[in-house]
Design an enzyme around this catalytic site. Sequence first.
Site, PDB file in Angstrom:
ATOM      1  N   HIS A  91      20.577   1.266   7.995  1.00 34.33           N
ATOM      2  CA  HIS A  91      19.782   0.086   8.370  1.00 34.33           C
ATOM      3  C   HIS A  91      20.406  -0.620   9.571  1.00 34.33           C
ATOM      4  O   HIS A  91      19.699  -1.093  10.462  1.00 34.33           O
ATOM      5  CB  HIS A  91      19.707  -0.901   7.201  1.00 34.33           C
ATOM      6  CG  HIS A  91      19.078  -0.361   5.952  1.00 34.33           C
ATOM      7  ND1 HIS A  91      19.788  -0.130   4.805  1.00 34.33           N
ATOM      8  CD2 HIS A  91      17.795  -0.007   5.677  1.00 34.33           C
ATOM      9  CE1 HIS A  91      18.976   0.333   3.861  1.00 34.33           C
ATOM     10  NE2 HIS A  91      17.762   0.422   4.362  1.00 34.33           N
ATOM     11  N   GLN A 142       4.754   0.733  -3.956  1.00 32.75           N
ATOM     12  CA  GLN A 142       5.100   2.090  -3.553  1.00 32.75           C
ATOM     13  C   GLN A 142       5.980   2.809  -4.574  1.00 32.75           C
ATOM     14  O   GLN A 142       6.449   3.914  -4.317  1.00 32.75           O
ATOM     15  CB  GLN A 142       5.744   2.110  -2.160  1.00 32.75           C
ATOM     16  CG  GLN A 142       7.132   1.515  -2.077  1.00 32.75           C
ATOM     17  CD  GLN A 142       7.575   1.381  -0.626  1.00 32.75           C
ATOM     18  OE1 GLN A 142       6.998   0.625   0.154  1.00 32.75           O
ATOM     19  NE2 GLN A 142       8.587   2.147  -0.242  1.00 32.75           N
ATOM     20  N   MET A 144      13.928  -2.317   2.396  1.00 40.40           N
ATOM     21  CA  MET A 144      13.873  -2.804   1.016  1.00 40.40           C
ATOM     22  C   MET A 144      15.228  -3.403   0.619  1.00 40.40           C
ATOM     23  O   MET A 144      15.527  -3.534  -0.575  1.00 40.40           O
ATOM     24  CB  MET A 144      13.478  -1.678   0.065  1.00 40.40           C
ATOM     25  CG  MET A 144      12.081  -1.130   0.397  1.00 40.40           C
ATOM     26  SD  MET A 144      11.294  -0.291  -0.987  1.00 40.40           S
ATOM     27  CE  MET A 144      12.444   1.032  -1.258  1.00 40.40           C
ATOM     28  N   VAL A 187      21.484   8.359   9.840  1.00 32.39           N
ATOM     29  CA  VAL A 187      22.929   8.116   9.815  1.00 32.39           C
ATOM     30  C   VAL A 187      23.489   8.772   8.557  1.00 32.39           C
ATOM     31  O   VAL A 187      22.938   8.614   7.462  1.00 32.39           O
ATOM     32  CB  VAL A 187      23.235   6.603   9.825  1.00 32.39           C
ATOM     33  CG1 VAL A 187      24.735   6.350   9.714  1.00 32.39           C
ATOM     34  CG2 VAL A 187      22.668   5.968  11.088  1.00 32.39           C
ATOM     35  N   SER A 215      21.857   6.265   1.933  1.00 32.92           N
ATOM     36  CA  SER A 215      20.673   5.813   1.200  1.00 32.92           C
ATOM     37  C   SER A 215      21.096   4.698   0.257  1.00 32.92           C
ATOM     38  O   SER A 215      22.202   4.733  -0.298  1.00 32.92           O
ATOM     39  CB  SER A 215      20.086   6.980   0.385  1.00 32.92           C
ATOM     40  OG  SER A 215      19.211   6.489  -0.611  1.00 32.92           O
ATOM     41  N   LYS A 218      15.135   9.447   8.552  1.00 39.37           N
ATOM     42  CA  LYS A 218      15.520   9.803   7.166  1.00 39.37           C
ATOM     43  C   LYS A 218      14.278   9.956   6.287  1.00 39.37           C
ATOM     44  O   LYS A 218      14.215  10.836   5.442  1.00 39.37           O
ATOM     45  CB  LYS A 218      16.444   8.712   6.617  1.00 39.37           C
ATOM     46  CG  LYS A 218      16.617   8.653   5.123  1.00 39.37           C
ATOM     47  CD  LYS A 218      17.525   9.744   4.635  1.00 39.37           C
ATOM     48  CE  LYS A 218      18.013   9.568   3.214  1.00 39.37           C
ATOM     49  NZ  LYS A 218      17.075   9.062   2.243  1.00 39.37           N
ATOM     50  N   ASP A 219      13.300   9.059   6.483  1.00 43.52           N
ATOM     51  CA  ASP A 219      12.033   9.135   5.741  1.00 43.52           C
ATOM     52  C   ASP A 219      10.981   9.698   6.693  1.00 43.52           C
ATOM     53  O   ASP A 219      10.102   8.980   7.181  1.00 43.52           O
ATOM     54  CB  ASP A 219      11.655   7.744   5.222  1.00 43.52           C
ATOM     55  CG  ASP A 219      12.700   7.212   4.254  1.00 43.52           C
ATOM     56  OD1 ASP A 219      12.640   7.556   3.077  1.00 43.52           O
ATOM     57  OD2 ASP A 219      13.614   6.485   4.699  1.00 43.52           O
ATOM     58  N   GLN A 231       7.264   9.349   5.999  1.00 40.99           N
ATOM     59  CA  GLN A 231       6.884   7.939   6.140  1.00 40.99           C
ATOM     60  C   GLN A 231       6.660   7.600   7.620  1.00 40.99           C
ATOM     61  O   GLN A 231       5.656   6.980   7.995  1.00 40.99           O
ATOM     62  CB  GLN A 231       7.991   7.060   5.565  1.00 40.99           C
ATOM     63  CG  GLN A 231       7.901   5.590   5.929  1.00 40.99           C
ATOM     64  CD  GLN A 231       8.926   4.764   5.169  1.00 40.99           C
ATOM     65  OE1 GLN A 231       8.774   4.537   3.990  1.00 40.99           O
ATOM     66  NE2 GLN A 231       9.969   4.321   5.845  1.00 40.99           N
TER      67      GLN A 231
HETATM   68  P1  AMP Z   1      14.572   1.542   2.900  1.00 41.24           P
HETATM   69  O1  AMP Z   1      15.292   0.235   2.810  1.00 41.24           O
HETATM   70  O2  AMP Z   1      15.262   2.652   2.181  1.00 41.24           O
HETATM   71  O3  AMP Z   1      13.101   1.432   2.608  1.00 41.24           O
HETATM   72  O4  AMP Z   1      14.676   1.968   4.408  1.00 41.24           O
HETATM   73  C1  AMP Z   1      14.330   1.086   5.454  1.00 41.24           C
HETATM   74  C2  AMP Z   1      14.381   1.816   6.756  1.00 41.24           C
HETATM   75  O5  AMP Z   1      15.702   2.331   6.955  1.00 41.24           O
HETATM   76  C3  AMP Z   1      13.435   3.020   6.796  1.00 41.24           C
HETATM   77  O6  AMP Z   1      12.839   3.094   8.086  1.00 41.24           O
HETATM   78  C4  AMP Z   1      14.361   4.174   6.545  1.00 41.24           C
HETATM   79  O7  AMP Z   1      13.902   5.395   7.091  1.00 41.24           O
HETATM   80  C5  AMP Z   1      15.620   3.704   7.248  1.00 41.24           C
HETATM   81  N1  AMP Z   1      16.803   4.418   6.747  1.00 41.24           N
HETATM   82  C6  AMP Z   1      17.174   4.587   5.454  1.00 41.24           C
HETATM   83  N2  AMP Z   1      18.295   5.356   5.387  1.00 41.24           N
HETATM   84  C7  AMP Z   1      18.622   5.668   6.669  1.00 41.24           C
HETATM   85  C8  AMP Z   1      19.657   6.455   7.268  1.00 41.24           C
HETATM   86  N3  AMP Z   1      20.601   7.066   6.530  1.00 41.24           N
HETATM   87  N4  AMP Z   1      19.685   6.555   8.615  1.00 41.24           N
HETATM   88  C9  AMP Z   1      18.727   5.944   9.375  1.00 41.24           C
HETATM   89  N5  AMP Z   1      17.729   5.203   8.874  1.00 41.24           N
HETATM   90  C10 AMP Z   1      17.670   5.070   7.544  1.00 41.24           C
END
Ligand code: AMP
Length: 277
Positions: A34, A58, A27, A173, A182, A146-147, A150
Amino acid sequence: MDLIVARDRADLRKARGDGPVALVPTMGALHEGHRSLIRDARARAAQVVVSIFVNPLQFGPHEDFSRYPRTFDADLAVCAAEGADVVFAPSAEDMYAPDRQVSLRSGEMGRIVEGAARPGHFDGMLTVVLKLFNLVQPDLAVFGQKDAQQLAMIRRMVADLDLDIEIIGAPTVREPDGLALSSRNRYLSAADRQVALALSRALAAGAAQGAAPKILGAARSVLDAAAPALDLDYLVLVDPSTFAEVGESYSGAAVLAVAARVGATRLIDNVVVSVGG
Ligand code: AMP
């Protein structure tokens, strides 16, 4: 090669090269978490597509959709620096026709734990991920642990709907002090951020225990000590693939997952723990 920005299916078709394609759905507001996903994808495929789409479906009516951070130019620089080939950034209008009817239901698994706290979240998430899969047609897709729910739901969707896409789970991470990265961390004040450290500390305290009740008890006492600044939503020990809570005599791998509000920010985190044995 220069980074290509694709807005629709025609752009994606034009950008497609030979060899396997890896998709990293995001997102935006990209951070080191990421980046690690993009690097993982880069190591596995000839072409890496990063999607950037803040999916309205969502978010609940009282959630942070409108104030979710949007940093598109910085995100493009991150994607270029990590060697992505294509950024797919569709508009909400292109993704969702006003007269659309059909979407995915995430089932019972989408209504427990995080799904209980965020009704409709997993339905919206699965719907957009399936649409992204259909548009990009990747051979594999990388998601963060992390999710964790999901990731488990996406594996379930791939199995239940016979999708021919390999799903890769990538480790969480963290900042050096343990805070999971995050996009929402930027909402935290300095004081909030200190309070938020209780999440990862609680998970580490739990993971150091053996049996299920002790794992939950140790994590719980760290979280209780951070109240009321930390407002706990849930702390659960669940089966990694079904997200059903494990019993007291369970042994094997489990996910210790936590969600809490710190100030106005809702944070989630989890670790995989080895229970019993
Ligand atoms: P988001 O942009 O928050 O929807 O996350 C996009 C992707 O990045 C998802 O697969 C998340 O699980 C992953 N993600 C978010 N934060 C982390 C993190 N700290 N470490 C690894 N992957 C992450």
